[in-house]
Write an enzyme that holds these catalytic residues in place. Structure first.
Site, PDB file in Angstrom:
ATOM      1  NE  ARG A 131      -4.132   1.655   2.398  1.00  0.00           N
ATOM      2  CZ  ARG A 131      -4.516   2.390   3.428  1.00  0.00           C
ATOM      3  NH1 ARG A 131      -3.831   2.346   4.565  1.00  0.00           N
ATOM      4  NH2 ARG A 131      -5.601   3.143   3.355  1.00  0.00           N
TER       5      ARG A 131
ATOM      6  CB  VAL B  38      -5.248   5.269  -0.516  1.00  0.00           C
ATOM      7  CG1 VAL B  38      -5.120   3.754  -0.629  1.00  0.00           C
ATOM      8  CG2 VAL B  38      -4.301   5.958  -1.483  1.00  0.00           C
ATOM      9  CB  SER B  39     -10.736   3.159   0.018  1.00  0.00           C
ATOM     10  OG  SER B  39     -11.344   4.002  -0.930  1.00  0.00           O
ATOM     11  CD  GLU B  40     -12.555   2.336   6.314  1.00  0.00           C
ATOM     12  OE1 GLU B  40     -12.909   1.452   7.112  1.00  0.00           O
ATOM     13  OE2 GLU B  40     -12.870   3.538   6.416  1.00  0.00           O
TER      14      GLU B  40
ATOM     15  CE1 TYR C 112     -14.234   2.503  -1.657  1.00  0.00           C
ATOM     16  CE2 TYR C 112     -16.476   1.958  -2.331  1.00  0.00           C
ATOM     17  CZ  TYR C 112     -15.171   1.572  -2.070  1.00  0.00           C
ATOM     18  OH  TYR C 112     -14.805   0.259  -2.211  1.00  0.00           O
TER      19      TYR C 112
END
Length: 361
Positions: free
Chosen positions: A6, A73-75, A218
């Protein structure tokens, strides 16, 4: 996830929220300032904000900035949940709406093969950075600049469509570009900031049906972010009446999802009527319609509404139906979509159509 690091997707840092700051402020975390702190943050189960105010990125800020996040950047927990719900397999053709930093597209590439992944991003600078991040980790899906609400017909038909930004509805173009039996995963949200992740299966007739699988969501699609500065109508005008649905009813997330569905133009604010104390208000910026809601101690509310569209009556009907159904959670709601819009289906109810065509006004 173990094969796609990530931290490689935030090489220029990210923003974190400043604890206790009012209004909400963000500060940058940069790898060249404190590599260990930056790296540790990359592997928390939290979204990493990579842009604020549509243009500002972490390396451009020293100190704090008070602006709204516009890309992230999504969880990891949400990402993993959505990928699992998508029921992916090698060879399936996938369209992702919202490339962001490219991390999700890299994960999709590992799962179905990079030649089968198309990711579309409205912001050209974000798309360029996503492409760079993907290439640096040796992932080469197709990255497209454009309005994802219209899909990407050049890559159609798709087996899966994943909207990794919150949207107002299921768009006709998405239905047109999907194979029968394909799966759409999209976070539906409205201007009152409700949220629900819907999983729909496309039918042979081009419609789709399914249900909400989570109350998560989101960041909203940039094209659908509501106006941040409301022009207030003359709220001293209008007519008053009593209602059994006040602002407190919308404190329940499921009720808010339903209200947003039938009155998608309304935005919440606080106003004063005739110089009195401020109270909850819901305003349609476009038409000038408004609802001022003053909750009473007995559970009723005084409603003052005006403008061409008296929307609170629709909110009252849907909340009444929800209460009759036993106040179910969002996960109990069904969803049906067609070219004319989407419908939320309550348990043992026929359905509550959205007020927006194709999910948008």
């Amino acid at each position: 996830m173990l094969r796609v690091p990530r931290h490689r997707f935030v090489p220029n840092g990210y923003f974190v929220q400043v604890p206790g700051a009012m209004p909400t402020a963000y500060r940058p975390v940069l790898p060249w300032d404190d590599e260990q702190a930056w790296l540790a943050g990359c592997y928390t189960d939290q979204a990493l904000v990579t842009q604020v105010a549509n243009t500002v990125v972490p390396r451009e800020v020293r100190g704090e900035i008070v602006r709204e996040p516009t890309s992230s950047v999504s969880e990891p927990g949400l990402v993993a949940f959505v990928l699992d719900q998508a029921d992916l397999a090698p060879g399936l053709r996938v369209l992702e709406i919202g490339a962001g930093a490219g991390w999700n597209a890299a994960l999709l590439s590992e799962l179905v093969g990079e030649d089968h992944v198309f990711t579309i991003e409205v912001d050209a600078s974000i798309a360029a950075q996503a492409r760079t991040n993907l290439y640096s980790t040796e992932h080469y899906p197709t990255v497209v600049v454009g309005d994802g609400r219209k899909g990407h017909p050049d890559g159609a038909p798709y087996d899966r469509l994943l909207a990794t930004c919150g949207v107002a509805g299921i768009y006709p173009e998405w239905l047109d570009q999907m194979k029968p039996g394909g799966i759409i995963l999209a976070g539906l949200r409205g201007r009152m900031l409700s949220a629900g992740l819907a999983r729909l299966t496309v039918c042979d007739d081009g419609t789709a049906q399914g249900r909400f699988v989570s109350g998560g969501n989101y960041m909203p699609a940039r094209q659908e972010v509501p106006p941040r500065h409301l022009m207030l109508p003359d709220v001293d005008s209008g007519t008053e009446r009593l209602s059994d649905v006040g602002a407190s009813a919308l404190a329940d997330h499921a009720a808010l999802v339903l209200a947003d569905s039938v009155a998608p133009a309304l935005q919440w604010t606080r106003v004063s009527v005739s110089g009195g104390p401020s109270t909850d208000a819901y305003i349609d910026q476009d038409s000038g319609s408004f609802v001022v809601v003053s909750d009473c101690a007995d559970g009723t509310a005084v409603i003052r509404e005006g403008g061409p569209d008296l929307m609170w009556s629709r909110v009252e009907r849907v909340i009444s139906a929800w209460r009759e159904a036993g106040c179910p959670s969002v996960e109990a709601f069904g969803v049906r979509a067609s070219r004319d819009g989407h419908t939320i289906v309550l348990p043992k109810q026929s359905g509550i159509p959205s007020a927006g065509r194709g999910g948008g006004r």
